[in-house]
Design an enzyme around this catalytic site. Structure first.
Site, PDB file in Angstrom:
ATOM      1  CE  LYS A  18      -0.287   3.502  -6.635  1.00  0.00           C
ATOM      2  NZ  LYS A  18       0.143   2.804  -5.391  1.00  0.00           N
TER       3      LYS A  18
ATOM      4  CB  THR B   6      -4.903   4.616  -8.278  1.00  0.00           C
ATOM      5  OG1 THR B   6      -5.903   5.574  -8.606  1.00  0.00           O
ATOM      6  CG2 THR B   6      -3.644   4.980  -9.052  1.00  0.00           C
ATOM      7  CG  ASP B   7      -9.858   5.146 -10.546  1.00  0.00           C
ATOM      8  OD1 ASP B   7      -9.004   5.870  -9.977  1.00  0.00           O
ATOM      9  OD2 ASP B   7     -11.080   5.369 -10.467  1.00  0.00           O
ATOM     10  CD  GLU B   8      -6.175   9.736  -9.345  1.00  0.00           C
ATOM     11  OE1 GLU B   8      -5.232  10.444  -9.711  1.00  0.00           O
ATOM     12  OE2 GLU B   8      -6.883   9.994  -8.362  1.00  0.00           O
TER      13      GLU B   8
ATOM     14  CB  VAL C  98     -16.096  23.500  -5.352  1.00  0.00           C
ATOM     15  CG1 VAL C  98     -16.466  22.644  -6.558  1.00  0.00           C
ATOM     16  CG2 VAL C  98     -16.944  23.159  -4.151  1.00  0.00           C
TER      17      VAL C  98
ATOM     18  CB  ALA D  97       3.072   9.658 -14.283  1.00  0.00           C
TER      19      ALA D  97
ATOM     20  CG  PHE E  56      -1.930  -0.944   1.411  1.00  0.00           C
ATOM     21  CD1 PHE E  56      -3.194  -0.720   0.890  1.00  0.00           C
ATOM     22  CD2 PHE E  56      -1.699  -2.140   2.080  1.00  0.00           C
ATOM     23  CE1 PHE E  56      -4.202  -1.660   1.024  1.00  0.00           C
ATOM     24  CE2 PHE E  56      -2.694  -3.086   2.227  1.00  0.00           C
ATOM     25  CZ  PHE E  56      -3.958  -2.844   1.693  1.00  0.00           C
TER      26      PHE E  56
ATOM     27  CE1 TYR F  98      -1.051   8.200  -5.918  1.00  0.00           C
ATOM     28  CE2 TYR F  98      -2.906   8.647  -7.377  1.00  0.00           C
ATOM     29  CZ  TYR F  98      -2.310   7.878  -6.394  1.00  0.00           C
ATOM     30  OH  TYR F  98      -2.969   6.779  -5.890  1.00  0.00           O
TER      31      TYR F  98
ATOM     32  NE  ARG G  20      -6.290  17.809  -7.819  1.00  0.00           N
ATOM     33  CZ  ARG G  20      -6.810  16.724  -7.240  1.00  0.00           C
ATOM     34  NH1 ARG G  20      -7.264  15.727  -7.973  1.00  0.00           N
ATOM     35  NH2 ARG G  20      -6.882  16.633  -5.930  1.00  0.00           N
TER      36      ARG G  20
ATOM     37  CG  ASN H  36     -11.632   9.019  -6.067  1.00  0.00           C
ATOM     38  OD1 ASN H  36     -11.388   8.676  -7.223  1.00  0.00           O
ATOM     39  ND2 ASN H  36     -11.269  10.193  -5.581  1.00  0.00           N
TER      40      ASN H  36
HETATM   41  P1  NAD Z   1      -2.136   7.298   2.610  1.00  0.00           P
HETATM   42  O1  NAD Z   1      -1.429   8.488   2.070  1.00  0.00           O
HETATM   43  O2  NAD Z   1      -3.240   7.475   3.578  1.00  0.00           O
HETATM   44  O3  NAD Z   1      -1.080   6.321   3.319  1.00  0.00           O
HETATM   45  C1  NAD Z   1       0.175   6.037   2.771  1.00  0.00           C
HETATM   46  C2  NAD Z   1       1.020   5.351   3.851  1.00  0.00           C
HETATM   47  O4  NAD Z   1       2.290   4.999   3.276  1.00  0.00           O
HETATM   48  C3  NAD Z   1       1.295   6.240   5.057  1.00  0.00           C
HETATM   49  O5  NAD Z   1       1.087   5.506   6.261  1.00  0.00           O
HETATM   50  C4  NAD Z   1       2.756   6.607   4.902  1.00  0.00           C
HETATM   51  O6  NAD Z   1       3.423   6.821   6.137  1.00  0.00           O
HETATM   52  C5  NAD Z   1       3.313   5.379   4.190  1.00  0.00           C
HETATM   53  N1  NAD Z   1       4.533   5.666   3.430  1.00  0.00           N
HETATM   54  C6  NAD Z   1       4.751   6.690   2.565  1.00  0.00           C
HETATM   55  N2  NAD Z   1       6.003   6.630   2.074  1.00  0.00           N
HETATM   56  C7  NAD Z   1       6.583   5.529   2.618  1.00  0.00           C
HETATM   57  C8  NAD Z   1       7.858   4.933   2.481  1.00  0.00           C
HETATM   58  N3  NAD Z   1       8.808   5.456   1.691  1.00  0.00           N
HETATM   59  N4  NAD Z   1       8.130   3.800   3.183  1.00  0.00           N
HETATM   60  C9  NAD Z   1       7.182   3.250   4.003  1.00  0.00           C
HETATM   61  N5  NAD Z   1       5.942   3.792   4.165  1.00  0.00           N
HETATM   62  C10 NAD Z   1       5.659   4.917   3.486  1.00  0.00           C
HETATM   63  O7  NAD Z   1      -2.610   6.473   1.333  1.00  0.00           O
HETATM   64  P2  NAD Z   1      -3.944   5.645   1.107  1.00  0.00           P
HETATM   65  O8  NAD Z   1      -5.018   6.563   0.666  1.00  0.00           O
HETATM   66  O9  NAD Z   1      -4.148   4.748   2.254  1.00  0.00           O
HETATM   67  O10 NAD Z   1      -3.515   4.783  -0.178  1.00  0.00           O
HETATM   68  C11 NAD Z   1      -2.882   3.523  -0.024  1.00  0.00           C
HETATM   69  C12 NAD Z   1      -2.586   2.944  -1.391  1.00  0.00           C
HETATM   70  O11 NAD Z   1      -3.792   2.800  -2.105  1.00  0.00           O
HETATM   71  C13 NAD Z   1      -1.681   3.809  -2.260  1.00  0.00           C
HETATM   72  O12 NAD Z   1      -0.803   2.966  -2.955  1.00  0.00           O
HETATM   73  C14 NAD Z   1      -2.628   4.508  -3.210  1.00  0.00           C
HETATM   74  O13 NAD Z   1      -2.006   4.808  -4.431  1.00  0.00           O
HETATM   75  C15 NAD Z   1      -3.696   3.449  -3.374  1.00  0.00           C
HETATM   76  N6  NAD Z   1      -5.044   3.932  -3.699  1.00  0.00           N
HETATM   77  C16 NAD Z   1      -5.618   4.916  -2.936  1.00  0.00           C
HETATM   78  C17 NAD Z   1      -6.916   5.331  -3.208  1.00  0.00           C
HETATM   79  C18 NAD Z   1      -7.611   6.399  -2.381  1.00  0.00           C
HETATM   80  O14 NAD Z   1      -8.693   6.827  -2.746  1.00  0.00           O
HETATM   81  N7  NAD Z   1      -7.038   6.849  -1.274  1.00  0.00           N
HETATM   82  C19 NAD Z   1      -7.612   4.754  -4.274  1.00  0.00           C
HETATM   83  C20 NAD Z   1      -6.988   3.765  -5.039  1.00  0.00           C
HETATM   84  C21 NAD Z   1      -5.709   3.350  -4.729  1.00  0.00           C
HETATM   85  O1  TDX Z   2     -10.372  20.692  -1.836  1.00  0.00           O
HETATM   86  C1  TDX Z   2     -10.684  19.954  -2.792  1.00  0.00           C
HETATM   87  N1  TDX Z   2     -11.611  20.378  -3.697  1.00  0.00           N
HETATM   88  C2  TDX Z   2     -11.988  19.643  -4.783  1.00  0.00           C
HETATM   89  O2  TDX Z   2     -12.821  20.080  -5.577  1.00  0.00           O
HETATM   90  C3  TDX Z   2     -10.091  18.650  -2.987  1.00  0.00           C
HETATM   91  C4  TDX Z   2      -9.065  18.132  -2.019  1.00  0.00           C
HETATM   92  C5  TDX Z   2     -10.477  17.908  -4.084  1.00  0.00           C
HETATM   93  N2  TDX Z   2     -11.390  18.405  -4.958  1.00  0.00           N
HETATM   94  C6  TDX Z   2     -11.791  17.569  -6.117  1.00  0.00           C
HETATM   95  C7  TDX Z   2     -10.661  17.022  -6.973  1.00  0.00           C
HETATM   96  C8  TDX Z   2     -11.208  15.702  -7.445  1.00  0.00           C
HETATM   97  O3  TDX Z   2     -12.018  15.904  -8.597  1.00  0.00           O
HETATM   98  O4  TDX Z   2     -12.433  16.413  -5.561  1.00  0.00           O
HETATM   99  C9  TDX Z   2     -12.104  15.230  -6.305  1.00  0.00           C
HETATM  100  C10 TDX Z   2     -11.437  14.242  -5.386  1.00  0.00           C
HETATM  101  O5  TDX Z   2     -10.177  14.772  -5.028  1.00  0.00           O
HETATM  102  P1  TDX Z   2      -9.157  13.978  -4.081  1.00  0.00           P
HETATM  103  O6  TDX Z   2      -9.855  13.622  -2.813  1.00  0.00           O
HETATM  104  O7  TDX Z   2      -7.900  14.764  -4.010  1.00  0.00           O
HETATM  105  O8  TDX Z   2      -8.981  12.605  -4.870  1.00  0.00           O
HETATM  106  P2  TDX Z   2      -8.449  12.292  -6.362  1.00  0.00           P
HETATM  107  O9  TDX Z   2      -7.599  13.375  -6.877  1.00  0.00           O
HETATM  108  O10 TDX Z   2      -9.639  11.888  -7.179  1.00  0.00           O
HETATM  109  O11 TDX Z   2      -7.507  10.999  -6.049  1.00  0.00           O
HETATM  110  C11 TDX Z   2      -7.945  10.008  -5.096  1.00  0.00           C
HETATM  111  O12 TDX Z   2      -8.456   8.877  -5.738  1.00  0.00           O
HETATM  112  C12 TDX Z   2      -7.579   8.001  -6.379  1.00  0.00           C
HETATM  113  C13 TDX Z   2      -6.805   9.611  -4.153  1.00  0.00           C
HETATM  114  O13 TDX Z   2      -6.243  10.769  -3.576  1.00  0.00           O
HETATM  115  C14 TDX Z   2      -5.760   8.806  -4.867  1.00  0.00           C
HETATM  116  O14 TDX Z   2      -4.776   8.345  -3.928  1.00  0.00           O
HETATM  117  C15 TDX Z   2      -6.407   7.620  -5.503  1.00  0.00           C
HETATM  118  O15 TDX Z   2      -5.472   6.902  -6.252  1.00  0.00           O
END
Ligand code: NAD
Ligand code: TDX
Length: 354
Positions: A164, A135-137, A216, A162, A91, A160, A291, A189
């Protein structure tokens, strides 16, 4: 391996287990999944890592936390050997798109070089299974129709995504070249408890509670497919045990909404829970600069996971958001520690970095 065969991991190395999704995975494993083996959580505790997410498990004999860096190949190799790791669930990542736009370097280092170091350790252990959480991104941005499939060409748009995508390619290449057993998942997400309040949903909940503006980006009509985090970790556990080696599975929530729709649902939930007038909360919506390179729409076709492994999301967005809002409103201590940085002060005194 056919989809019917089950793997039975006994010693898991979970990277990034102190983050939002990794901690949900460990809570699930040692709770509802009743995992009887060992879990080693390797996490650097960056700003996103928070051991308070796992406080209830600190004394569990099945669980061990190691503060360290996935880029440290020697440490990773030693942990795999000492803990007789048979499965890595990866993760750990830099995960926030906005941060990747401002400062991409850490994304290249952690997401690409870190994954490379883990794969190097994995290829020295025959039969080790490596699950890569992605991720789907990586698939880029969709128009108004269609959904990402596993065979959709990669087209990442942010540093980000790229980074992944690069890590996904490394995992595939190591499987192809060295014969490592891998599975990959590309998820939409996530939202739910313990999410760091830089991401849309927790940021909006906290700002609503504090009467602060709700920023927003652009016109607010970008679409994301939202999945409750507990459903994601259940999908990962399913793929880990029964997914076909070498395969990728898309994971989605059937929860496509525009950002404005999500914010309106949050307004309604916070109004109901706090008694504040919804119209007053709605006035906090503030349109801000977009963004850079903002992807317009993500949607996931997860029919492969559904038909092969029988996984389905259990939470619809309405119920998941209601649960999430209630969790944030009933967790003032977690929020206060995140807001003030107190969770980090505690970490620094208890876990010196290696
Ligand atoms: P997060 O940012 O909440 O957590 C990331 C964790 O990784 C943290 O605990 C951080 O301390 C640790 N970390 C960072 N760099 C590190 C390193 N060099 N060595 C060891 N640990 C390290 O992230 P998340 O939202 O829990 O996402 C987890 C995974 O899921 C990621 O790979 C992300 O790309 C993927 N993902 C996230 C989402 C989402 O919506 N959040 C969706 C799809 C996939
Ligand atoms: O303040 C905000 N205002 C806003 O309009 C923030 C933080 C986000 N946004 C928009 C941007 C996106 O369209 O909301 C949407 C969601 O944004 P994020 O929560 O930053 O997520 P996103 O950029 O979609 O990426 C997330 O989903 C895929 C996670 O951060 C990634 O780790 C995951 O891979």
């Amino acid at each position: 391996m056919s989809a019917g065969d089950a793997r039975s991991p006994r010693s898991l190395l979970v990277t990034g287990g102190a983050g939002f999704i990794g901690s949900a995975f460990i809570r699930y494993l040692l709770g509802p999944a009743a995992f009887a083996g060992r879990v080693t959580n390797l996490d650097l505790l960056t700003y996103a890592g928070n051991l308070e997410n796992l406080a209830a498990l600190a004394a569990d004999a099945r669980y061990r936390f190691v503060r360290g860096d996935i880029r440290d190949g020697e440490l990773v190799g030693r942990l795999v050997e000492e803990r007789e790791v048979d499965t890595i669930v990866h993760f750990a990542a830099e995960s926030h798109v906005d941060r990747s736009i401002v400062a991409p370097g850490a994304f290249i280092d952690t997401n690409i070089v870190g994954t490379f170091q883990l794969l190097e350790a994995a290829r020295r252990v025959p039969a080790l299974h490596f699950h890569h959480v992605s991720t789907d991104e990586v698939f880029g941005s969709l128009g108004p129709t269609g959904a990402f499939r596993e065979d959709t060409p990669y087209s990442p748009n942010s540093p980000y995504s790229a980074s992944k995508a690069a890590s996904d390619h490394l995992v595939r290449a190591y499987a192809h070249t060295y014969g490592i057993n891998v599975t990959l998942s590309n998820c939409s997400n996530n939202y739910g408890p313990y999410q760091f309040p830089e991401k849309l949903i927790p940021l909006m909940i906290m700002n609503l509670c504090e009467g602060k503006p709700l920023p927003v980006y652009g016109d607010g009509l970008n679409v994301r497919d939202w999945l409750y985090v507990d459903d994601h970790v259940e999908a990962i556990w399913t793929i880990l045990r029964r997914g076909r080696a070498g395969e990728t599975y898309n994971i989605g929530g059937e929860g496509e909404r525009t950002n404005l729709e999500v914010i309106r649902l949050l307004v309604a939930n916070v109004a109901r829970e706090t008694g504040k007038p919804a119209a007053e909360l709605e006035r906090l919506v503030t349109f801000v600069k977009d963004r850079p390179g903002h992807d317009r729409r993500y949607a996931i076709d997860f029919s492969k996971l559904k038909s092969e492994l029988g996984w389905l999301p259990r939470h619809d967005l309405e119920r998941g958001l209601a649960d999430t809002v209630r969790w944030y409103l009933s967790s003032p201590e977690w929020i206060e520690h995140v807001r003030t940085g107190a969770y980090r002060a505690w970490l620094e005194t208890n876990y010196a970095a290696r």
